[in-house]
Design a protein around this motif. Sequence first.
Motif, PDB file in Angstrom:
ATOM      1  N   UNK A  50       0.807  -1.222   0.000  1.00 40.09           N
ATOM      2  CA  UNK A  50       0.000   0.000   0.000  1.00 40.09           C
ATOM      3  C   UNK A  50       0.838   1.269   0.000  1.00 40.09           C
ATOM      4  N   UNK A  51       1.622   1.513   1.042  1.00 44.85           N
ATOM      5  CA  UNK A  51       2.372   2.771   1.116  1.00 44.85           C
ATOM      6  C   UNK A  51       3.879   2.550   1.114  1.00 44.85           C
ATOM      7  N   UNK A  52       4.318   1.328   0.823  1.00 44.73           N
ATOM      8  CA  UNK A  52       5.732   1.046   0.734  1.00 44.73           C
ATOM      9  C   UNK A  52       6.237   1.128  -0.686  1.00 44.73           C
ATOM     10  N   UNK A  53       7.550   1.062  -0.841  1.00 45.08           N
ATOM     11  CA  UNK A  53       8.191   1.110  -2.154  1.00 45.08           C
ATOM     12  C   UNK A  53       9.438   0.232  -2.135  1.00 45.08           C
ATOM     13  N   UNK A  54       9.786  -0.292  -3.300  1.00 47.25           N
ATOM     14  CA  UNK A  54      11.134  -0.821  -3.451  1.00 47.25           C
ATOM     15  C   UNK A  54      11.608  -0.523  -4.868  1.00 47.25           C
ATOM     16  N   UNK A  55      12.922  -0.396  -5.000  1.00 49.33           N
ATOM     17  CA  UNK A  55      13.509  -0.079  -6.302  1.00 49.33           C
ATOM     18  C   UNK A  55      14.855  -0.771  -6.415  1.00 49.33           C
ATOM     19  N   UNK A  56      15.186  -1.189  -7.636  1.00 41.18           N
ATOM     20  CA  UNK A  56      16.443  -1.877  -7.909  1.00 41.18           C
ATOM     21  C   UNK A  56      17.408  -0.971  -8.648  1.00 41.18           C
ATOM     22  N   UNK A  57      18.685  -1.131  -8.308  1.00 41.00           N
ATOM     23  CA  UNK A  57      19.763  -0.476  -9.041  1.00 41.00           C
ATOM     24  C   UNK A  57      20.737  -1.565  -9.469  1.00 41.00           C
ATOM     25  N   UNK A  58      21.078  -1.581 -10.749  1.00 42.94           N
ATOM     26  CA  UNK A  58      22.034  -2.544 -11.256  1.00 42.94           C
ATOM     27  C   UNK A  58      21.380  -3.811 -11.769  1.00 42.94           C
ATOM     28  N   UNK A  59      22.196  -4.684 -12.299  1.00 47.00           N
ATOM     29  CA  UNK A  59      21.740  -5.971 -12.827  1.00 47.00           C
ATOM     30  C   UNK A  59      22.746  -7.046 -12.437  1.00 47.00           C
ATOM     31  N   UNK A  60      22.327  -8.263 -12.546  1.00 48.71           N
ATOM     32  CA  UNK A  60      23.232  -9.364 -12.247  1.00 48.71           C
ATOM     33  C   UNK A  60      22.523 -10.448 -11.469  1.00 48.71           C
ATOM     34  N   UNK A  61      23.249 -11.532 -11.249  1.00 46.41           N
ATOM     35  CA  UNK A  61      22.660 -12.681 -10.581  1.00 46.41           C
ATOM     36  C   UNK A  61      22.509 -12.473  -9.084  1.00 46.41           C
ATOM     37  N   UNK A  62      23.374 -11.674  -8.479  1.00 42.89           N
ATOM     38  CA  UNK A  62      23.357 -11.518  -7.024  1.00 42.89           C
ATOM     39  C   UNK A  62      22.684 -10.206  -6.632  1.00 42.89           C
ATOM     40  N   UNK A  63      21.791 -10.276  -5.626  1.00 39.14           N
ATOM     41  CA  UNK A  63      21.057  -9.093  -5.174  1.00 39.14           C
ATOM     42  C   UNK A  63      21.155  -8.965  -3.662  1.00 39.14           C
ATOM     43  N   UNK A  64      21.508  -7.782  -3.212  1.00 34.86           N
ATOM     44  CA  UNK A  64      21.555  -7.474  -1.792  1.00 34.86           C
ATOM     45  C   UNK A  64      20.412  -6.501  -1.482  1.00 34.86           C
ATOM     46  N   UNK A  65      19.675  -6.762  -0.426  1.00 31.65           N
ATOM     47  CA  UNK A  65      18.562  -5.906  -0.033  1.00 31.65           C
ATOM     48  C   UNK A  65      18.943  -5.011   1.138  1.00 31.65           C
ATOM     49  N   UNK A  66      18.556  -3.738   1.034  1.00 32.23           N
ATOM     50  CA  UNK A  66      18.759  -2.766   2.113  1.00 32.23           C
ATOM     51  C   UNK A  66      17.394  -2.217   2.488  1.00 32.23           C
ATOM     52  N   UNK A  67      17.050  -2.240   3.750  1.00 37.05           N
ATOM     53  CA  UNK A  67      15.706  -1.836   4.162  1.00 37.05           C
ATOM     54  C   UNK A  67      15.737  -0.624   5.095  1.00 37.05           C
ATOM     55  N   UNK A  68      14.793   0.302   4.860  1.00 37.17           N
ATOM     56  CA  UNK A  68      14.560   1.435   5.758  1.00 37.17           C
ATOM     57  C   UNK A  68      13.076   1.475   6.094  1.00 37.17           C
ATOM     58  N   UNK A  69      12.741   1.779   7.348  1.00 34.48           N
ATOM     59  CA  UNK A  69      11.344   1.918   7.746  1.00 34.48           C
ATOM     60  C   UNK A  69      10.925   3.385   7.625  1.00 34.48           C
ATOM     61  N   UNK A  70       9.659   3.643   7.271  1.00 35.43           N
ATOM     62  CA  UNK A  70       9.254   5.001   6.901  1.00 35.43           C
ATOM     63  C   UNK A  70       8.143   5.567   7.773  1.00 35.43           C
ATOM     64  N   UNK A  71       7.572   4.787   8.686  1.00 35.17           N
ATOM     65  CA  UNK A  71       6.406   5.250   9.441  1.00 35.17           C
ATOM     66  C   UNK A  71       6.805   5.952  10.733  1.00 35.17           C
TER      67      UNK A  71
END
Length: 390
Positions: free
Chosen positions: A55-76
Motif C-alpha cells: 500500500x504505502x511502501x516502495x522498493x527499487x532496484x539499481x544494477x543488474x546481475x545474478x546476485x542481489x543485496x537488499x537494504x531496508x529502511x522503515x518510513x512510518x
Amino acid sequence: MNPLQQAIDARVEAITDLRHDIHSWPEPGFEEVQTQQRIRAELTALGLTPHVCAKTGLYADIGTGERTIGLRADIDCLRMTEANPTLPWRSKRDGCAHMCGHDGHTSVMVGVAQLIAAAADRLNGRVRLIFQPAEEGPGGAAQMIAEGALDGVDEIYGMHNWPQAPMGTLRTIAGPCMAQVASFRAIIHGKGGHASQPQECVDPILAASQVVVALQSIVSRSVHYQDSVVVSVTTMHGGEAFNVIPDQVELSGTIRVLRDEVWQLVERRIREVVSGVASAHGASGEVKFDRMYPALVNTPLETAHVERLGREFFGAENVSTDQMPMLGAEDFAYFLQHRPGCFFFLGTAETGRSNAPCHATNFDFNDSLISPAMAFWIRLVEDRLACRLY
C-alpha cells in the motif's frame, strides 16, 4: 578526502533537509502517503523505477546481475505527541511524531540510493532498496514479502539508530537480537456491590492487584536465569464510582522473549497465575494473548560480515555486542525468516545532546549520523557485491 566522503559531503545538506521535512510531516503505519510520494520522487529523479508495495511502501532496484543485496529502511512514525516545542522541524501533525528515527533511516537510504545510482556502472550485481511502511504497527514487512519485495534477493540488511550507544559505534549480535513480542489482556470477574459492604462482594480490584504482583514472580521463579524475559502490566481499568465495588477489572500488558520455548512457558504461567490468584480471592480470571512480531534472529555469516566491516570502518574497539540482545521488537524479523541477513544498531549519543531514547516524547534523530551511516551502507554494498563504487 576520499571520493566517497566527497560524494557524501556534496549531498548531506539536502539529505538533512529531507530528514527535517519528513519529521515535520509524520505519517503512521499504512498512512504514509505523502512520505511515499516524496521517496518516489527522489528515486524517479535518479532514473529508477519504484514499485509500490504494501500500500504505502516502495522498493527499487539499481544494477543488474545474478546476485542481489537488499537494504531496508522503515518510513512510518509513532502515534504519539512530540514534546520538542523549540525544534524548528517538530511535528506539524497532532498525535503523530517521528520519535524513533525512521525519518533518519529513510533519508539516509535516499542518500544511499543517490550514491549507488551515481556509480551504477561499477556495480557487480543488484541492490534492492526497500522502504517499508508500518514497522511500528500493524506490521508492513510481512505484507511486503507477500507482494514480492524479497523475490530475487539473496541477503538483506537493516539499520537502526541507537541513542544509548556513543556516536561512532556499532552494536549487533548473531542469533536472537531482538525479542518476540506479544500483548495480553486479563479480565478478573468478581461480584460488585456497595463499597461499605465488602463482605457481600467479591472484590476484583483486590484480586487484580494481587495478580499484578504475582505475575512478577514468573520471570524470577519460573524462567531460567540465562533467558531474557520481560512481563509488564501496563494498564489496569475497573470501577466507575468511589463507593461501588465493580464487577470486573481488566489488565493488559506486554511479553518479550527471545525463544519460542520460553514463550510457551510464560504463556502457561500467566494463565495459571491469573486463574489461580483470582480463584484464591473467590473471583475468576481469563487471559487472551495476541502474538505480534517474532524474534529477530540474525544469521551468523551475514552478522560476521557486518561486524568485520564495522571494525574496519569504526575501529575494532567500537564494535560490540553490548546491550545485545535487546527486548525491543522489530518486524525486520519477518525478512530474516525468509532470507539470511543482519540487523544492526549505530550509536548516536554525543555530548551536548539530550540523547533521549527512542519513543521518548523529546527524541530527535541525530543528524550527525547521516554521513557515517551513508558511508557504512556503501561499504557494505561494495563488500557484499565484490565491487568498488568509490
